[in-house]
Enzyme design. Sequence first.
Site, PDB file in Angstrom:
ATOM      1  N   ASP A 123       0.815  -1.222   0.000  1.00 54.41           N
ATOM      2  CA  ASP A 123       0.000   0.000   0.000  1.00 54.41           C
ATOM      3  C   ASP A 123       0.850   1.274   0.000  1.00 54.41           C
ATOM      4  OD1 ASP A 123      -2.267  -1.548  -0.056  1.00 54.41           O
ATOM      5  OD2 ASP A 123      -2.634  -1.429   2.095  1.00 54.41           O
ATOM      6  N   LYS A 157      -5.970  -2.779  -7.240  1.00 49.23           N
ATOM      7  CA  LYS A 157      -6.298  -2.047  -6.001  1.00 49.23           C
ATOM      8  C   LYS A 157      -7.454  -1.090  -6.309  1.00 49.23           C
ATOM      9  CE  LYS A 157      -3.271  -4.069  -3.449  1.00 49.23           C
ATOM     10  NZ  LYS A 157      -3.732  -5.002  -2.420  1.00 49.23           N
TER      11      LYS A 157
HETATM   12  C1  S3P Z   1      -5.435  -5.604   3.355  1.00 49.63           C
HETATM   13  C2  S3P Z   1      -4.654  -6.358   2.528  1.00 49.63           C
HETATM   14  C3  S3P Z   1      -4.023  -5.853   1.302  1.00 49.63           C
HETATM   15  C4  S3P Z   1      -3.989  -4.327   1.291  1.00 49.63           C
HETATM   16  C5  S3P Z   1      -5.296  -3.726   1.714  1.00 49.63           C
HETATM   17  C6  S3P Z   1      -5.670  -4.178   3.114  1.00 49.63           C
HETATM   18  C7  S3P Z   1      -6.026  -6.247   4.555  1.00 49.63           C
HETATM   19  O1  S3P Z   1      -4.762  -6.283   0.177  1.00 49.63           O
HETATM   20  O2  S3P Z   1      -3.618  -3.857   0.016  1.00 49.63           O
HETATM   21  O3  S3P Z   1      -5.204  -2.319   1.701  1.00 49.63           O
HETATM   22  O4  S3P Z   1      -6.498  -5.528   5.459  1.00 49.63           O
HETATM   23  O5  S3P Z   1      -6.026  -7.481   4.614  1.00 49.63           O
HETATM   24  P1  S3P Z   1      -4.518  -7.731  -0.478  1.00 49.63           P
HETATM   25  O6  S3P Z   1      -4.855  -8.746   0.538  1.00 49.63           O
HETATM   26  O7  S3P Z   1      -5.436  -7.807  -1.650  1.00 49.63           O
HETATM   27  O8  S3P Z   1      -3.075  -7.741  -0.874  1.00 49.63           O
END
Ligand code: S3P
Length: 431
Positions: A318, A345
């Site tokens: 992120d 994203k």
């Molecule tokens: C998150 C996981 C990440 C991240 C998102 C929050 C979470 O996504 O990019 O902002 O809280 O589990 P991904 O699991 O798709 O990588």
Amino acid sequence: MTIETITGAVNGLNGTLTIPGDKSISHRAVLFASIARGTSRIRGFLKGEDCLSTIRCMKQLGVHIEEEQDEITVEGKGLKGLSEPVEVLYAGNSGTTVRLLSGILAGMDFHSVLTGDASICRRPMSRVTGPLKQMGARIDGRDEGNLTPLSIRGGGLRGIHYSSPVASAQVKSAVLLAGLYARGQTNVTEPFVSRDHTERMLKAFGAEVNADPENRRVTVEGGAHLEGRNIQVPGDISSAAFFIAAALMTPGSDLVLKNVGMNPTRSGIIDVVRDMGGDLEISRLREENGEPVADLRVKYSKLHGTEIGGEMIPRLIDEIPVLSVLAAQAEGKTVIRDAAELKVKETNRIDTMVSQLVSLGADAKATEDGMVIHGGSVLSGGAVSSFHDHRVGMSLGLCGLVSKEPVTVRDAEACEVSYPGFFEELRRIKS
Ligand code: S3P
């Protein structure tokens, strides 16, 4: 549509600020407390729009939640105590809400429908609905269950051994949550270790969770009972990242950031900015509720370019938008690879960041799975858009601190998703 204009910082960024609560941990606290038995009190909860979406959905599922000034109280319903919602569950912009809640709803004997805003409706869900269907949940949606609205009828789950093709904490968490409801054991193996807040917090709530980071595998036992508890949410390192970058790139800065979560699965940004030559001190490293927390002191630094890829990527996924801004200010070349996940994203963050940085005068190019940035160009300033992506909006706003002309960010209200009051805070510490 809100517009924010950021002008140059003559004497840098100075003073102290307390970083708001971690978004990932805030979501999990409300979700897990809702399916635990008894009362949970959550302090430091992030009152950003994403986490408020999770609260709204859990209320629709019959959970009583009180929101006070700095404490959220959740009256847990127990693992199977949620009730069939009358209306569609609306997750707004929050992928974490849709994906983690799908894991819980897969365990419920009732029917529910889950959707979100325009960005959510474009994001891939089969990464979660695929394994949940393998466990026995009946899930449908547009594009054969890949796109919201998702219609879920759960219950009767069996444990699976799932090897995820992506390092995603949302996928891992959804399968582990469904695993709590399944017969037997469920485990998830991922290509690189993604953030481990679910494992830490489920354990704290009393579930039987076995994390094996060496083999990148987590196992849960079905039929667990979670017990309500008190949770202190640490500050979000992903929010701190904007101020770390702002201080590093603005001459004269000396900034203290208090209460920053330092979970090693999230702290890649610290390692990378230090590797780029950043002056960043960590102090008062402590543990709060199973999560490491510290205070940071960051000073203006002359940075050089770097290369990132592989297992580093999930540790700072992120923070890549704000790192691209920093790279544009650093001396030399920065290469970011293995980051194709950025394309799915809130926006395609490779394309949005590259196009907007280039429009401000930076030398940046998109690649198949990342970007290449040649730093050192003086940014011109001008108007850019957040494209309704909170991290894009905040990252671009920082460019105004060092550009010749001010930077105006359109659709800046998107930033409320993870950092309410971000631009006011930036102006407060800027002189
Ligand atoms: C998150 C996981 C990440 C991240 C998102 C929050 C979470 O996504 O990019 O902002 O809280 O589990 P991904 O699991 O798709 O990588």
